[in-house]
Design an enzyme around this catalytic site. Structure first.
Site, PDB file in Angstrom:
ATOM      1  N   HIS A  64      30.104  42.118  38.931  1.00  0.00           N
ATOM      2  CA  HIS A  64      30.852  41.159  39.749  1.00  0.00           C
ATOM      3  C   HIS A  64      30.636  41.388  41.237  1.00  0.00           C
ATOM      4  CE1 HIS A  64      33.840  39.369  36.628  1.00  0.00           C
ATOM      5  NE2 HIS A  64      32.644  39.562  36.112  1.00  0.00           N
ATOM      6  N   ASN A  93      38.012  37.525  38.592  1.00  0.00           N
ATOM      7  CA  ASN A  93      38.359  38.920  38.894  1.00  0.00           C
ATOM      8  C   ASN A  93      39.841  39.237  38.737  1.00  0.00           C
ATOM      9  OD1 ASN A  93      35.737  39.744  39.599  1.00  0.00           O
ATOM     10  ND2 ASN A  93      35.966  38.878  41.643  1.00  0.00           N
ATOM     11  N   HIS A 194      29.067  43.954  26.757  1.00  0.00           N
ATOM     12  CA  HIS A 194      30.235  43.492  25.992  1.00  0.00           C
ATOM     13  C   HIS A 194      30.393  44.273  24.682  1.00  0.00           C
ATOM     14  CE1 HIS A 194      30.405  39.405  28.280  1.00  0.00           C
ATOM     15  NE2 HIS A 194      30.768  40.424  29.011  1.00  0.00           N
TER      16      HIS A 194
END
Ligand code: HEM
Ligand SMILES: *[C@@H]1O[C@H](CO)[C@@H](O)[C@H](O)[C@H]1NC(C)=O
Length: 330
Positions: A64, A93, A194
């Site tokens: 991010h 976020n 993930h």
């Protein structure tokens, strides 16, 4: 000798793609803060062994940070009266991104050892690398180049514009990564992150449980028992990304993709083109395949649009830009 070596480096960089050089170097702080990587690793270790989820947060934090204004610590900046809506406050976020307290602790410890030498952007990259190391049970071992400077710009709107949302399909995902100089294989290999951490129900209920989707029926029912049909900020539980090995950074994610037991449309979308589907199978079935590629793609991501020279500074406090001249970085 040293001058000749530098010349070789400069010439080599001129011949390579700019993205492969960017002035970042492994061991960048050898002279100015020799213990920095050790100090950051010790802090990350403390937090991750207490709560593996924080390690997942740190891995996601690098992604991010790098996709918005480059890897420049812009994701760390707190709201101020002059900038009430920084990246940190944008929906991708907030409130999900976690691990900021680890960066603060690492920065404090690093400042005590070598004040004013190490950027927050590099601390984010080191911390993410170390989180991957611990969560992979020491299998994902990365030499992380450094030399990134901290930025002074952080806008929530840019996080929304640059971070791919979980409902993207494969062509949209490939395009979002291409916009950052990353290829389809980088996208597939990095999605393997993930395999750790969690998601809030709100990130997948609408398009994966409420609407028709290719999700495994048993897995969908398992998720329906844990998630409200209409999550709200006040009622938004979390579930593990990888229900098989939730805290291990491994290639289990790709097996989950093939079994349609993944949370996001963006995870399922990796089977949406023959090329990316082949990559999913290779990552799932060939031992060691994913780990090697993840290491390389992680470093490549950590080089996205980095700031050097007069483009940045070394923040004193990772949550606020320095006072005074914007170009000071020493
Ligand atoms: C390919 C596009 C991607 C999409 C659409 C995406 C989307 C998401 C979403 C929606 C969440 C859950 C947030 C929440 O509701 O709590 C999440 C979590 C996470 N993502 Fe991604 N992601 C992508 C790529 C990546 C990449 C490249 C990385 C790192 C290399 C990454 C690492 C993580 C991690 C570790 C978590 C768990 C975080 C935690 O437990 O705190 N993701 N992602
Ligand atoms: C992905 O979505 C875009 C925009 O909705 C659409 O134009 C494109 O055809 C889709 N691609 C795939 C592979 O489904």
């Amino acid at each position: 000798m040293a001058a000749a070596f530098r010349l070789v480096v400069v010439v080599t960089c001129a011949l390579l793609l700019a993205s492969a050089c960017q002035g970042l170097q492994v061991g960048y702080y050898k002279k100015t803060c020799p213990r920095v990587e050790h100090i950051v690793r010790a802090e990350v270790k403390k937090f991750v062994y207490k709560n593996a989820g924080i390690g997942a947060g740190l891995i996601r934090m690098l992604f991010h940070d790098c996709f918005v204004q480059g890897c420049d610590g812009s994701v760390l900046l707190d709201p101020t009266p002059a900038n009430p809506e920084p990246e940190k406050r944008s929906p991708p976020n907030f409130p999900s991104l976690r691990g900021f307290e680890v960066i603060d602790a690492a920065k404090d410890a690093v400042e005590r050892a070598c004040p004013g030498k190490v950027s927050c952007a590099d601390i984010v990259a080191f911390a993410a690398r170390d989180a991957a190391y611990f969560l992979s049970k020491l299998k994902v071992k990365i030499d992380m180049p450094a030399g990134r400077l901290d930025g002074r710009v952080s806008r929530a709107s840019e996080a929304l514009d640059n971070l791919p949302p979980p409902f993207f399909n494969v062509s949209e995902l490939v395009a979002a990564f291409a916009a950052k100089g990353l290829g389809a294989e980088d996208m597939v290999v990095l999605s393997g992150a993930h395999t750790v951490g969690r998601s809030h129900c709100s990130s997948f209920v609408a398009d994966r449980l409420a609407a028709p989707s290719d999700i495994n029926a048993g897995f969908a029912n398992f998720l329906r028992r844990r998630c409200p049909a209409n999550p709200t900020p006040a009622n938004d539980p979390t579930v593990n990304q990888d229900f098989v090995t939730p805290n291990a950074l491994d290639s289990q994610y790709y097996k989950n993709v093939l079994e349609h037991k993944v949370l996001f449309a963006s995870d399922a979308a990796l089977l949406g083109s023959p090329e990316t589907a082949k990559m999913v199978r290779d990552n799932a079935y060939i031992p060691g395949w994913w780990e090697d590629r993840f290491k390389a793609a992680f470093v490549k991501m950590s080089r996205v649009e980095v700031k050097t020279g007069k483009q940045g500074e070394i923040r004193k406090n990772c949550r606020v830009v320095n006072h005074g001249h914007p170009h000071r970085h020493y």
